[in-house]
Design a protein around this motif. Structure first.
Motif, PDB file in Angstrom:
ATOM      1  N   ARG A  81       2.972  -3.371  -7.535  1.00  0.00           N
ATOM      2  CA  ARG A  81       1.655  -3.202  -6.677  1.00  0.00           C
ATOM      3  C   ARG A  81       2.512  -2.793  -5.391  1.00  0.00           C
ATOM      4  O   ARG A  81       3.234  -3.123  -4.714  1.00  0.00           O
ATOM      5  CB  ARG A  81       0.974  -4.359  -6.646  1.00  0.00           C
ATOM      6  CG  ARG A  81       0.075  -4.416  -5.478  1.00  0.00           C
ATOM      7  CD  ARG A  81      -1.213  -3.937  -6.226  1.00  0.00           C
ATOM      8  NE  ARG A  81      -2.012  -4.760  -7.026  1.00  0.00           N
ATOM      9  CZ  ARG A  81      -2.913  -4.309  -7.557  1.00  0.00           C
ATOM     10  NH1 ARG A  81      -3.630  -3.041  -7.535  1.00  0.00           N
ATOM     11  NH2 ARG A  81      -3.576  -5.129  -8.629  1.00  0.00           N
ATOM     12  N   CYS A  82       1.519  -1.526  -4.605  1.00  0.00           N
ATOM     13  CA  CYS A  82       1.930  -1.063  -3.380  1.00  0.00           C
ATOM     14  C   CYS A  82       1.006  -1.505  -2.224  1.00  0.00           C
ATOM     15  O   CYS A  82      -0.003  -2.168  -2.668  1.00  0.00           O
ATOM     16  CB  CYS A  82       1.781   0.505  -3.219  1.00  0.00           C
ATOM     17  SG  CYS A  82       2.272   1.250  -1.921  1.00  0.00           S
ATOM     18  N   SER A  83       1.498  -1.601  -1.216  1.00  0.00           N
ATOM     19  CA  SER A  83       0.648  -2.200   0.156  1.00  0.00           C
ATOM     20  C   SER A  83      -0.694  -1.306   0.034  1.00  0.00           C
ATOM     21  O   SER A  83      -1.692  -1.915   0.893  1.00  0.00           O
ATOM     22  CB  SER A  83       1.407  -2.107   1.495  1.00  0.00           C
ATOM     23  OG  SER A  83       1.592  -0.660   1.730  1.00  0.00           O
ATOM     24  N   CYS A  84      -0.714  -0.158  -0.455  1.00  0.00           N
ATOM     25  CA  CYS A  84      -1.917   0.578  -0.215  1.00  0.00           C
ATOM     26  C   CYS A  84      -3.091   0.306  -1.188  1.00  0.00           C
ATOM     27  O   CYS A  84      -3.995   0.850  -1.033  1.00  0.00           O
ATOM     28  CB  CYS A  84      -1.639   2.155  -0.413  1.00  0.00           C
ATOM     29  SG  CYS A  84      -1.124   2.666  -2.001  1.00  0.00           S
ATOM     30  N   GLY A  85      -2.535  -0.608  -2.337  1.00  0.00           N
ATOM     31  CA  GLY A  85      -3.671  -0.890  -3.163  1.00  0.00           C
ATOM     32  C   GLY A  85      -3.535  -0.412  -4.496  1.00  0.00           C
ATOM     33  O   GLY A  85      -3.868  -0.883  -5.593  1.00  0.00           O
ATOM     34  N   ARG A  86      -2.545   0.810  -4.588  1.00  0.00           N
ATOM     35  CA  ARG A  86      -2.252   1.444  -5.793  1.00  0.00           C
ATOM     36  C   ARG A  86      -0.934   0.872  -6.586  1.00  0.00           C
ATOM     37  O   ARG A  86      -0.377  -0.199  -5.921  1.00  0.00           O
ATOM     38  CB  ARG A  86      -1.863   3.063  -5.609  1.00  0.00           C
ATOM     39  CG  ARG A  86      -2.827   3.867  -4.962  1.00  0.00           C
ATOM     40  CD  ARG A  86      -2.682   5.149  -4.806  1.00  0.00           C
ATOM     41  NE  ARG A  86      -3.826   5.983  -3.918  1.00  0.00           N
ATOM     42  CZ  ARG A  86      -3.261   5.880  -2.708  1.00  0.00           C
ATOM     43  NH1 ARG A  86      -2.033   5.768  -1.965  1.00  0.00           N
ATOM     44  NH2 ARG A  86      -4.200   7.018  -1.818  1.00  0.00           N
ATOM     45  N   ARG A  87      -0.701   1.181  -7.574  1.00  0.00           N
ATOM     46  CA  ARG A  87       0.355   0.785  -8.388  1.00  0.00           C
ATOM     47  C   ARG A  87       1.756   1.618  -8.615  1.00  0.00           C
ATOM     48  O   ARG A  87       1.130   2.964  -8.827  1.00  0.00           O
ATOM     49  CB  ARG A  87       0.167  -0.015  -9.757  1.00  0.00           C
ATOM     50  CG  ARG A  87      -0.676  -1.197  -9.628  1.00  0.00           C
ATOM     51  CD  ARG A  87      -0.884  -1.788 -10.931  1.00  0.00           C
ATOM     52  NE  ARG A  87      -1.140  -3.324 -10.856  1.00  0.00           N
ATOM     53  CZ  ARG A  87      -0.542  -4.352 -10.790  1.00  0.00           C
ATOM     54  NH1 ARG A  87       0.866  -4.139 -10.655  1.00  0.00           N
ATOM     55  NH2 ARG A  87      -0.991  -5.409 -10.857  1.00  0.00           N
ATOM     56  N   GLY A  88       2.952   1.255  -8.394  1.00  0.00           N
ATOM     57  CA  GLY A  88       3.862   2.392  -8.926  1.00  0.00           C
ATOM     58  C   GLY A  88       4.145   3.419  -7.905  1.00  0.00           C
ATOM     59  O   GLY A  88       4.998   4.591  -8.167  1.00  0.00           O
ATOM     60  N   CYS A  89       3.948   3.084  -6.415  1.00  0.00           N
ATOM     61  CA  CYS A  89       4.114   4.247  -5.414  1.00  0.00           C
ATOM     62  C   CYS A  89       5.592   4.121  -5.114  1.00  0.00           C
ATOM     63  O   CYS A  89       6.355   3.048  -5.327  1.00  0.00           O
ATOM     64  CB  CYS A  89       3.390   3.568  -4.240  1.00  0.00           C
ATOM     65  SG  CYS A  89       1.762   4.137  -4.016  1.00  0.00           S
ATOM     66  N   ALA A  90       6.104   5.323  -4.588  1.00  0.00           N
ATOM     67  CA  ALA A  90       7.304   5.349  -4.350  1.00  0.00           C
ATOM     68  C   ALA A  90       7.873   4.296  -3.064  1.00  0.00           C
ATOM     69  O   ALA A  90       8.724   3.513  -3.458  1.00  0.00           O
ATOM     70  CB  ALA A  90       7.634   6.685  -3.474  1.00  0.00           C
ATOM     71  N   VAL A 109       4.439  10.447   1.654  1.00  0.00           N
ATOM     72  CA  VAL A 109       5.038  10.520   0.537  1.00  0.00           C
ATOM     73  C   VAL A 109       5.309   9.269  -0.246  1.00  0.00           C
ATOM     74  O   VAL A 109       5.793   9.187  -1.354  1.00  0.00           O
ATOM     75  CB  VAL A 109       6.415  11.654   0.288  1.00  0.00           C
ATOM     76  CG1 VAL A 109       6.059  12.836   0.664  1.00  0.00           C
ATOM     77  CG2 VAL A 109       7.638  10.890   1.171  1.00  0.00           C
ATOM     78  N   GLY A 110       5.452   8.204   0.667  1.00  0.00           N
ATOM     79  CA  GLY A 110       5.565   6.906   0.041  1.00  0.00           C
ATOM     80  C   GLY A 110       4.452   6.388  -0.918  1.00  0.00           C
ATOM     81  O   GLY A 110       4.647   5.572  -1.513  1.00  0.00           O
ATOM     82  N   HIS A 111       3.544   7.283  -0.978  1.00  0.00           N
ATOM     83  CA  HIS A 111       2.498   6.980  -1.610  1.00  0.00           C
ATOM     84  C   HIS A 111       2.347   7.917  -2.898  1.00  0.00           C
ATOM     85  O   HIS A 111       1.155   7.984  -3.500  1.00  0.00           O
ATOM     86  CB  HIS A 111       0.980   6.464  -1.092  1.00  0.00           C
ATOM     87  CG  HIS A 111       1.189   5.658  -0.079  1.00  0.00           C
ATOM     88  ND1 HIS A 111       1.700   4.141  -0.455  1.00  0.00           N
ATOM     89  CD2 HIS A 111       1.531   5.834   1.145  1.00  0.00           C
ATOM     90  CE1 HIS A 111       1.685   3.421   0.780  1.00  0.00           C
ATOM     91  NE2 HIS A 111       1.470   4.493   1.892  1.00  0.00           N
ATOM     92  N   MET A 112       3.277   8.661  -3.285  1.00  0.00           N
ATOM     93  CA  MET A 112       3.238   9.601  -4.577  1.00  0.00           C
ATOM     94  C   MET A 112       3.771   8.358  -5.578  1.00  0.00           C
ATOM     95  O   MET A 112       4.543   7.709  -5.191  1.00  0.00           O
ATOM     96  CB  MET A 112       4.628  10.381  -4.294  1.00  0.00           C
ATOM     97  CG  MET A 112       4.170  11.605  -3.505  1.00  0.00           C
ATOM     98  SD  MET A 112       5.437  12.710  -3.573  1.00  0.00           S
ATOM     99  CE  MET A 112       4.918  14.265  -3.590  1.00  0.00           C
TER     100      MET A 112
HETATM  101 ZN   LIG Z   1       1.141   3.038  -2.091  1.00  0.00          ZN
END
Ligand SMILES: [Zn+2]
Length: 382
Positions: free
Chosen positions: A246-255, A235-238
């Motif tokens: 910027r998130c470590s997964c490459g997306r933006r605005g993740c939890a 859920v960290g990447h909701m």
């Molecule tokens: Zn993420």
């Protein structure tokens, strides 16, 4: 299978008698008596004396999971250290060894120091104290059936056959052949809250773990939700904010980018620890409230449990989250979900991993290949 059905039932309902058990699991009283005798001899169960009162006469002897004889080992693979705990079958902490990582831990170096820590804990008990299983919680996505770590971004691991490597390292030691179970750390902590808390009405139970990463474990009707590819609970990447940080997964605005990342400088053990910035903590807390609101809407949990290193930050982070949840609930004229912190504090993942071992050993699914002991016993008595 039948033996473990009895153990599982007593885990959830301590104090039942032999005839209660027979009725509950659908076996004859004589079969139950036979199986219970074996389980008492082996250390799984214990009888407690009944206080007899004159009027009621002799009542059936209540049975309990024995908290004194058998042991479980639980492991937390952290970003900074490996933590090993020993617990009783009912989750009481019996021993703990922490082994800090020397440098960036490779899977091989981590497994070597883990094996040493496990043997150190083992050596603190008499050789005749049997260790039933070893559970391991890892900060990443894990294929629990095969014991393989698929991704652990904060450790830099990818496709690591963790259980097989550890089993090989423990060969010809006092822990040879002890069954191993590997799981994502939030899933393990969720099982700890579920398994070692009999009588709680928290179904579904939602555990949210906030460390360097952010993840969740969801226990529904006594089973951990794992998903089709072992990614359930990530859920960290909701996404909480369009075009956000910027998130470590490459997306933006993740939890994770809005809640866990801003807390990093304030967590214990961080070398560049900063003076807490109330505004940053408040913002992270409010985003946590938003995430919990979304999760509560998705799962309608009986209870949300919060854990992980972020709990040490305290109310300046947690209170804004609770305030946001309350605001959302008020607006919808509903009661806010029940939220509490982990019962096991800093040991939540380690004790949870021990619970994972008990959970898997007492459920009729095949353990990982080449594990010894219990599966054979179960087959013999089934
Ligand atoms: Zn993420």
């Amino acid at each position: 299978m039948n033996r473990m059905a009895l153990v599982r039932h007593l885990c959830a309902h301590p104090g039942l008698s032999r005839s209660d058990l027979a009725e509950a699991v659908g076996l004859t009283k004589s079969t139950v008596s036979l199986l219970v005798r074996g389980l008492i001899e082996e250390g799984w169960l214990v009888e407690r004396e009944v206080v007899t009162t004159g009027d009621l006469g002799r009542r059936p002897t209540p049975l309990f999971i024995d908290p004194a004889r058998l042991l479980l080992l639980g492991v937390e693979i952290g970003i900074d250290a490996v933590r090993v705990v020993a617990t009783s079958l009912t989750g009481e902490l019996q021993a703990c060894v922490i082994s800090p990582h020397a440098t960036e831990p490779t899977a091989d170096s981590c497994i070597a120091s883990l094996a040493a820590a496990l043997l150190k804990v083992r050596s603190q008990f008499d050789a005749n104290r049997r260790i039933l299983g070893i559970g391991i919680g890892i900060p990443g996505s894990v294929d629990a059936d095969r014991g393989v770590v698929q991704q652990a971004p904060n450790l830099g691991w990818h496709a690591v056959p963790f259980a097989a490597l550890l089993r090989e390292t423990l060969r010809d030691t006092p822990l040879t052949g002890v069954p191993l179970f590997v799981l994502n750390e939030a899933g393990a902590a969720a099982l700890g809250e579920h398994e070692f808390n009999p009588g709680s009405n928290s179904n579904p139970l939602l555990y949210v773990s906030i460390n360097q990463g952010l993840g969740a474990g969801v226990v529904v009707d006594g089973r951990l939700l794992t998903g089709s590819r072992h990614y359930a609970g990530e859920v960290g990447h909701m996404v909480l904010q369009h075009n956000g940080a910027r998130c470590s997964c490459g997306r933006r605005g993740c939890a994770e980018a809005l809640i866990a990342a801003p807390l990093m400088p304030y967590l214990p053990g961080n070398p560049g620890a900063l003076e807490p910035d109330p505004q940053a903590l408040n913002s992270a807390g409010r985003h946590l409230g938003m995430l919990l609101q979304n999760l509560a809407t998705a799962y309608d949990p009986g209870c949300i449990v919060l854990g992980g290193a972020a709990m040490t930050v305290g109310d300046s982070f947690l209170q804004p989250a609770l305030d946001v949840l309350k605001d959302y609930a008020t607006a919808a004229r509903l009661a806010p979900p029940t939220v509490r912190t982990s019962r096991f504090g800093a040991h939540a993942v380690g004790i949870g991993a021990a619970a994972l071992a008990r959970h898997r050993l007492t459920r009729p699914t095949p353990p990982l290949p080449a594990s010894g002991g219990l599966s054979t016993d179960s087959k013999e008595s089934a």
